[in-house]
Design an enzyme around this catalytic site. Structure first.
Site, PDB file in Angstrom:
ATOM      1  N   GLY A   1       1.045  -1.540   1.366  1.00  0.00           N
ATOM      2  CA  GLY A   1       0.313  -2.800   1.248  1.00  0.00           C
ATOM      3  C   GLY A   1       0.850  -3.877   2.166  1.00  0.00           C
ATOM      4  O   GLY A   1       0.079  -4.666   2.740  1.00  0.00           O
ATOM      5  N   ASP A   2       2.166  -3.908   2.342  1.00  0.00           N
ATOM      6  CA  ASP A   2       2.762  -4.888   3.261  1.00  0.00           C
ATOM      7  C   ASP A   2       2.352  -4.585   4.702  1.00  0.00           C
ATOM      8  O   ASP A   2       2.075  -5.500   5.490  1.00  0.00           O
ATOM      9  CB  ASP A   2       4.282  -4.874   3.136  1.00  0.00           C
ATOM     10  CG  ASP A   2       4.759  -5.340   1.769  1.00  0.00           C
ATOM     11  OD1 ASP A   2       4.045  -6.130   1.121  1.00  0.00           O
ATOM     12  OD2 ASP A   2       5.853  -4.918   1.346  1.00  0.00           O
TER      13      ASP A   2
ATOM     14  N   LEU B   1      -7.365  -1.247  -2.331  1.00  0.00           N
ATOM     15  CA  LEU B   1      -7.737  -0.277  -3.363  1.00  0.00           C
ATOM     16  C   LEU B   1      -7.051   1.068  -3.171  1.00  0.00           C
ATOM     17  O   LEU B   1      -7.533   2.087  -3.663  1.00  0.00           O
ATOM     18  CB  LEU B   1      -9.258  -0.065  -3.349  1.00  0.00           C
ATOM     19  CG  LEU B   1     -10.138  -1.318  -3.426  1.00  0.00           C
ATOM     20  CD1 LEU B   1     -11.592  -0.942  -3.208  1.00  0.00           C
ATOM     21  CD2 LEU B   1      -9.955  -2.019  -4.766  1.00  0.00           C
TER      22      LEU B   1
END
Length: 327
Positions: free
Chosen positions: A256-257, A224
């Protein structure tokens, strides 16, 4: 516990135009555009979701197996990944095509004109996960990242056939997948990764309700951004893990990775999922504070301090013994 990370390998060519695209476009000539923009900045960054995730796992000394297709220009990138702990022996290198490339020009109003060249990624469906498993040893987990859709489906089927747990991470390829393809990728995944937008798109693509989807996967992990992470399981309360705060955001690309790298590392070390997510959040913030998806450095003491400040001393002490082995 070795992890095989499948998905895209790419390079990003990012340019900045010190003006406004809108001032160069003529309404009466939009059907015959022929423009050249003189950029005054260029950054070439290593990228691709599989390479980014494998890079993070490599820094954590987990010897990840990178599974994807790269091009005739891969040699320098290959050397970089190997130097940072990534096993690239399973990368399919094309004889004629270049590595996938994202070329983007941004103007001073943050408008962008971009082109994505898939290149060698088109050869990813040729890769046979069973052959890789026979050569390297059967991995304990396979992450299915964004890639040529045919490759994603083939790797998912192969992993299930071999009895290897799957972490499904379709991300930006959800827009290209039809209902049956999306269901095949998600069904029986031990872990399912999405961001908030992709979570809604995934439900639309599969035609499943949230509860039905949860009944078909192990844990659904939804990132999020600054709101943290949700961990959802069927029949259990949803856990929200706060993000690790920062006021030094330099570039959101790749956060995010990095979260996935930290979470998967915790999974490999048999940590509780909440603890794995805390490491993932700490790594995501580390990447937020650097420019580029693979330009950050992991300093165990820094990660422990971030976790201590955000989640408390008990959380930091629980993570400390394993991270001490990383340096």
């Amino acid at each position: 516990m070795r992890i095989a990370v499948t998905g895209s390998i790419a390079t990003d060519h990012l340019m900045v135009f010190p003006g406004r695209f809108a001032e160069q476009l003529l309404k009466e000539q939009l059907e015959r555009i022929s423009l050249s923009f003189l950029a005054d900045q260029l950054e070439v960054r290593r990228g691709g979701v599989a390479a980014n995730i494998a890079f993070g796992l490599g820094l954590l000394r987990l010897d990840p197996i990178l599974v994807g297709a790269a091009g005739i220009d891969f040699a320098e990138y290959d050397t970089w990944l190997r130097a940072n702990g990534v096993d690239t022996s399973s990368v399919q290198v094309s004889d004629s095509l270049h590595t996938a490339r994202f070329v983007c020009t941004t103007d001073e109003d943050q408008n962008q004109i971009a082109t994505f060249y898939a290149g060698a990624m088109a050869e990813a469906p040729r890769i046979d996960l069973a052959t890789i498993a026979a050569r390297t040893g059967k991995p304990a987990l396979v992450l299915i990242g964004a890639d040529d859709p045919a490759a994603m489906l083939r790797h998912t089927a192969a992993a299930h056939s071999l009895g290897i747990p799957v972490a499904a991470d379709p991300s930006q390829q959800l827009a290209r997948l039809d209902r049956e393809q999306t269901r095949q990728l998600a069904d029986r995944a031990g872990w399912l990764f999405t961001n908030e937008y992709e979570a809604a798109l995934l439900l639309e693509r599969t035609g499943w309700t949230e509860q039905h989807l949860l009944g078909r996967v192990g844990t659904w992990i939804t990132t999020l951004g600054e709101g943290g992470v949700l961990l959802a399981r069927s029949g259990a309360p949803t856990l929200r893990i706060p993000a690790v705060p920062t006021d030094k955001i330099a570039d959101p690309t790749g956060a995010g990775d990095a979260f996935r790298s930290g979470f998967l590392a915790g999974t490999a070390w048999d940590w509780p999922q909440e603890q794995a997510a805390q490491l993932g959040c700490a790594m995501a913030t580390t990447v937020l504070e650097s420019v580029g998806t693979q330009e950050y450095k992991l300093i165990p003491s820094d990660l422990i301090a971030r976790i201590d400040q955000t989640y408390g001393n008990d959380a930091a002490r629980a993570i400390e013994p394993q991270l001490a082995r990383v340096s």
